[in-house]
Design an enzyme around this catalytic site. Sequence first.
Site, PDB file in Angstrom:
ATOM      1  CE  LYS A  42      -0.316  -0.335   5.091  1.00 18.38           C
ATOM      2  NZ  LYS A  42      -1.228  -0.673   6.184  1.00 18.38           N
ATOM      3  CE1 TYR A 265      11.893  31.625   4.168  1.00 19.63           C
ATOM      4  CE2 TYR A 265      11.790  29.308   4.242  1.00 19.63           C
ATOM      5  CZ  TYR A 265      11.499  30.644   3.482  1.00 19.63           C
ATOM      6  OH  TYR A 265      11.493  30.510   2.124  1.00 19.63           O
TER       7      TYR A 265
END
Length: 370
Positions: A42, A265
């Site tokens: 999956k 940042y």
Amino acid sequence: MNPTDFPISPPRAWVEIDTAALVENLAFAHKASGCGIMAVVKAGAYGHGLEMISRMLESAGVEFLGVANIGEARRIREAGVSSRIYLLGATWEAEREEIVARNVTPCVSSVEEAAEFNAIAKRRGLKLAVHIAVDTGMGRGGFVAEGIVENFAKLAAMDSLEIEGIASHLSSADEDEEFTWRQIRSFEETVEKLGGAERFRWRHLSNSAGILGYPVGCRNLARPGLMLYGISPIPAYQQALKNVMTLKSRVTLVRTLPAGHGVSYGRSYVTTRPTRIATVGIGYGDGYPRHVSGNGAEVFIRGAKHPVIGRVTMDQIMVELPDDSDVRCGDEVELFGTHIPVANVAAQADTIAWEILTGITPRVQRIHLP
Ligand SMILES: *Cc1c(COP(=O)(O)O)cnc(C)c1O
């Protein structure tokens, strides 16, 4: 410009996938469980590439491939894989016609779900193999213990279904031994109540942690996911597995910033002295988790580990180098894999390895090594 001048652009960030290691891990899962294998593929084979990995596992030999939805099953079929495919969870109406048409094997969690599969199979004039899902404590799908004998009788009476398997799922096999043994006992009791082991061609409840930590008498199929990809949910077994995925990028800039200069940042990191810094071309837009910022993450360049400093940005990160470093623009950088365990990155990002692997974005090229 002649378009053939640049047939492929070099990747900024890529994963190298060691398919030989995957096959070795599969052999280990087989040996450790003593069972047939449903290889769980999956979420794009946990980010490793759904089609490619499904093909590899099919040729290595598995009983089933386990997927999360019919879209994944369709892609596997279209890639030419003919192994049996099992759907790991409950389904909703719009998925069911295609599940039956493609002869994908669902588990059923309610009488209504089973009745609808039965009606579709009947209309199509075929018999659909299904597994009955039993909820022994996961709380996500399957029949609870109360009323299960009556419900099973209803399923067994549906003449276009063949109940060929019985399944459950362990909720805490890497955290709580006592509860896991309770789930295993409850599964074994349910199998007995519904006719005994001989009644079901396939009996399964073990994920990777279940395979590694718990022998189960009545199971004859195991459902490894994470361990196939080289990561043990129980650290004690890590050395038995081979690393499969290595996430890499390249240095795009190296320079020395003066003392008192912010990095990234928010200026959460400020240099205290002249500092040699490499910029690397990968970020959270590739799936390298922003949450490792400030939590001690390291990368591997030219034979040594170096700390990530400042916040992870969308496409770039910064790495502190020793003053005498010979790291240069263009050098290869390992974010996790052979030298940096993905489990460490997951812990620094306050999450689990499963989420890191499945979070690698499509921008990252998958390179399958033989
Ligand atoms: C995802 C999943 C697995 C595989 O789990 P791992 O911990 O990755 O081994 C097995 N069974 C079910 C039902 C699943 O949803």
